[in-house]
Design an enzyme around this catalytic site. Structure first.
Site, PDB file in Angstrom:
ATOM      1  N   GLY A  12      -3.280  15.971   2.915  1.00  0.00           N
ATOM      2  CA  GLY A  12      -2.084  16.727   2.517  1.00  0.00           C
ATOM      3  C   GLY A  12      -1.065  16.951   3.618  1.00  0.00           C
ATOM      4  CG  ASN A  14       3.330  12.549   3.222  1.00  0.00           C
ATOM      5  OD1 ASN A  14       4.467  12.336   3.639  1.00  0.00           O
ATOM      6  ND2 ASN A  14       2.335  11.699   3.412  1.00  0.00           N
ATOM      7  CG  MET A  90      -5.963   8.312  -2.785  1.00  0.00           C
ATOM      8  SD  MET A  90      -4.656   7.069  -2.509  1.00  0.00           S
ATOM      9  CE  MET A  90      -4.338   7.277  -0.767  1.00  0.00           C
ATOM     10  CG  LEU A  92      -3.062   3.227 -12.021  1.00  0.00           C
ATOM     11  CD1 LEU A  92      -2.064   3.027 -10.881  1.00  0.00           C
ATOM     12  CD2 LEU A  92      -3.754   1.903 -12.337  1.00  0.00           C
ATOM     13  CG  ASN A 107       3.228   6.903  -4.958  1.00  0.00           C
ATOM     14  OD1 ASN A 107       2.520   7.803  -4.495  1.00  0.00           O
ATOM     15  ND2 ASN A 107       2.940   5.616  -4.808  1.00  0.00           N
ATOM     16  CG  HIS A 109       2.598   2.166  -1.156  1.00  0.00           C
ATOM     17  ND1 HIS A 109       1.314   2.306  -1.653  1.00  0.00           N
ATOM     18  CD2 HIS A 109       2.636   0.978  -0.508  1.00  0.00           C
ATOM     19  CE1 HIS A 109       0.610   1.242  -1.320  1.00  0.00           C
ATOM     20  NE2 HIS A 109       1.387   0.418  -0.627  1.00  0.00           N
TER      21      HIS A 109
HETATM   22  C1  GAR Z   1       0.128   8.668   2.981  1.00  0.00           C
HETATM   23  O1  GAR Z   1       0.270   7.809   4.077  1.00  0.00           O
HETATM   24  C2  GAR Z   1       0.606   7.974   1.717  1.00  0.00           C
HETATM   25  O2  GAR Z   1       1.630   7.048   1.949  1.00  0.00           O
HETATM   26  C3  GAR Z   1      -0.641   7.285   1.262  1.00  0.00           C
HETATM   27  O3  GAR Z   1      -1.680   8.186   1.516  1.00  0.00           O
HETATM   28  C4  GAR Z   1      -1.342   8.949   2.669  1.00  0.00           C
HETATM   29  C5  GAR Z   1      -1.601  10.416   2.372  1.00  0.00           C
HETATM   30  O4  GAR Z   1      -1.556  11.188   3.520  1.00  0.00           O
HETATM   31  N1  GAR Z   1      -0.572   6.937  -0.133  1.00  0.00           N
HETATM   32  C6  GAR Z   1      -1.087   5.842  -0.669  1.00  0.00           C
HETATM   33  O5  GAR Z   1      -1.703   5.030  -0.033  1.00  0.00           O
HETATM   34  C7  GAR Z   1      -0.832   5.681  -2.152  1.00  0.00           C
HETATM   35  N2  GAR Z   1      -1.282   4.401  -2.609  1.00  0.00           N
HETATM   36  P1  GAR Z   1      -1.505  12.760   3.443  1.00  0.00           P
HETATM   37  O6  GAR Z   1      -2.631  13.210   2.507  1.00  0.00           O
HETATM   38  O7  GAR Z   1      -1.757  13.243   4.829  1.00  0.00           O
HETATM   39  O8  GAR Z   1      -0.168  13.168   2.924  1.00  0.00           O
END
Ligand code: GAR
Length: 201
Positions: A12, A14, A90, A92, A107, A109
């Site tokens: 988390g 982000n 994570m 779909l 989203n 990515h």
């Molecule tokens: C982020 O880097 C995001 O881009 C990626 O998971 C990470 C989550 O980090 N998302 C994917 O790969 C989606 N397919 P966080 O939990 O520290 O925000």
């Protein structure tokens, strides 16, 4: 003021960047709800620390993906959510969910889409040997990472990079890009024409 729900399965970071941006006025909206499909997700603890409503909704309690997604939709409607932000979520989403919030789900990515969609975008880019990767904020459609691109930022790949170092620099870029895209949405500055997402004045 737009009401935002953040979905997160993992650490988390982000989410944290989004909450910071809301606090400092960088996002003109409020995070009204955080949902996780993982009971132990650090994202839930972060939400609680910020005093944000945080729910673990357990996929194992539902017969199939549609039933689970219907529960998510009902929760979002009950909380009058305007925008769903996927931040390391994570799972779909089924068409049932996507159709309930058309062009209202974003989203992030960790690659420059359409390169390296799906799981492990950072690993895929490193293994392929690209010299530039980055991150993409896009709207969700019914495909896998195929919806209209809102913003992208490039991140160079250096020779010494490991998955961890590259992901760290991509993360830093994500913490800037995602709040910017969310704020554009909240201020009604995004307009989608076909595959193209335009920023309007
Ligand atoms: C982020 O880097 C995001 O881009 C990626 O998971 C990470 C989550 O980090 N998302 C994917 O790969 C989606 N397919 P966080 O939990 O520290 O925000």
């Amino acid at each position: 003021m737009k009401r935002i729900a953040v979905f997160a399965s993992g650490q988390g970071t982000n989410l944290e960047a989004i909450l910071e941006a809301v606090k400092s006025g960088g996002i003109s909206g409020e995070v009204a709800l955080v949902i996780s499909d993982q009971e132990k997700a650090q994202a839930l603890q972060r939400a609680q620390r910020w005093g944000v409503k945080a729910l673990f909704i357990n996929p194992k309690e539902y017969k199939n993906r549609e039933q689970y997604d219907q529960v998510l939709v009902d929760q979002l409607k009950a909380d009058k959510i305007d925008l769903v932000v996927l931040a390391g979520f994570m799972r779909l989403l089924t068409p049932l969910f996507v159709r309930a919030f058309p062009l209202k789900i974003m989203n992030i990515h960790p690659s420059l889409l359409p390169a390296f969609p799906g799981l492990e975008g950072v690993e895929q880019a490193l293994a392929y040997g690209v010299k530039v990767s980055g991150c993409t904020v896009h709207f969700i459609d019914e495909g896998l990472d195929t919806g209209p691109v809102i913003l992208q930022e490039a991140v160079p790949v250096i020779q010494e990079d490991t998955i961890e170092t590259l992901h760290q620099r991509i993360h830093a870029s994500e913490y800037r890009l995602y709040p910017t895209a969310i704020d554009l949405f909240c201020r009604d500055k995004l307009k989608v024409e076909g595959r193209r997402c335009l920023i309007i004045d």
